[in-house]
Design an enzyme around this catalytic site. Structure first.
Site, PDB file in Angstrom:
ATOM      1  N   HIS A 240       0.860  -1.179   0.000  1.00 54.26           N
ATOM      2  CA  HIS A 240       0.000   0.000   0.000  1.00 54.26           C
ATOM      3  C   HIS A 240       0.899   1.232   0.000  1.00 54.26           C
ATOM      4  CE1 HIS A 240      -3.921  -1.882   1.778  1.00 54.26           C
ATOM      5  NE2 HIS A 240      -3.337  -2.685   0.900  1.00 54.26           N
TER       6      HIS A 240
ATOM      7  N   GLU B 101       1.057   3.833   1.836  1.00 58.63           N
ATOM      8  CA  GLU B 101       1.582   4.227   3.149  1.00 58.63           C
ATOM      9  C   GLU B 101       2.779   3.376   3.543  1.00 58.63           C
ATOM     10  OE1 GLU B 101      -3.026   4.503   3.626  1.00 58.63           O
ATOM     11  OE2 GLU B 101      -1.595   3.386   2.404  1.00 58.63           O
TER      12      GLU B 101
ATOM     13  N   CYS C 209      -6.080   2.128   5.933  1.00 59.85           N
ATOM     14  CA  CYS C 209      -6.806   0.917   6.325  1.00 59.85           C
ATOM     15  C   CYS C 209      -6.227   0.390   7.644  1.00 59.85           C
ATOM     16  CB  CYS C 209      -6.676  -0.132   5.224  1.00 59.85           C
ATOM     17  SG  CYS C 209      -4.997  -0.797   5.046  1.00 59.85           S
TER      18      CYS C 209
ATOM     19  N   CYS D 247      -2.432  -0.453   7.362  1.00 61.89           N
ATOM     20  CA  CYS D 247      -1.603   0.743   7.298  1.00 61.89           C
ATOM     21  C   CYS D 247      -1.622   1.506   8.620  1.00 61.89           C
ATOM     22  CB  CYS D 247      -2.041   1.622   6.141  1.00 61.89           C
ATOM     23  SG  CYS D 247      -1.673   0.858   4.540  1.00 61.89           S
TER      24      CYS D 247
END
Length: 151
Positions: free
Chosen positions: A55, A57, A85, A88
């Protein structure tokens, strides 16, 4: 919110657009040090790398930690185009990021104030300041256009 936050969000939006063009969900992120300088950046790379943890992040946190030679990013700010999410949010807390600025809210999987609020959960040993909705219209438009093109 600072001028550095807005500038960083502009960069994160550009990274998100790159992710979308490459076939990944358009999310981008940057990490700012205490002076407001970008020390790490990332975009979603799951499709490109076949890595479920890639992801934006996580990619940005890894780059920032590598740049400063330390996993502890407590004096840093993470700026990301979509509300983090659960995974993350966990990575953000593990890195001890002190502040998170995000664009679009994620009512389906958000863990920073919408569905869950892990980043400010008082039961956890570390918490982050959260600023949501920064340039939300631009971030939402990238996501909407990406998913509409795939339907």
């Amino acid at each position: 919110m600072t001028a550095a936050d807005l500038s960083a969000m502009d960069r994160a939006l550009a990274l998100a657009a790159e992710a979308g063009e490459a076939g990944d969900v358009p999310v981008g992120a940057v990490v700012l040090d205490s002076t407001g300088a970008i020390i790490g950046e990332g975009r979603n790379l799951r499709e490109q790398t076949h890595d479920p943890t890639a992801h934006a992040e996580v990619v940005a946190l890894r780059a920032a930690a590598s740049a400063i030679g330390d996993w502890n990013l407590e004096d840093c700010t993470l700026v990301v185009t979509l509300e983090p999410c659960i995974m993350c949010a966990g990575a953000i807390l593990q890195a001890r990021i002190g502040r998170v600025v995000f664009g679009a809210w994620d009512d389906k999987a958000g863990a920073s104030g919408s569905m869950y609020d892990l980043l400010r959960d008082r039961r956890l040993p570390y918490r982050a300041e959260v600023v949501g909705g920064v340039r939300a219209d631009a971030a939402t438009a990238l996501l909407r256009d990406f998913f509409e093109a795939r339907r």
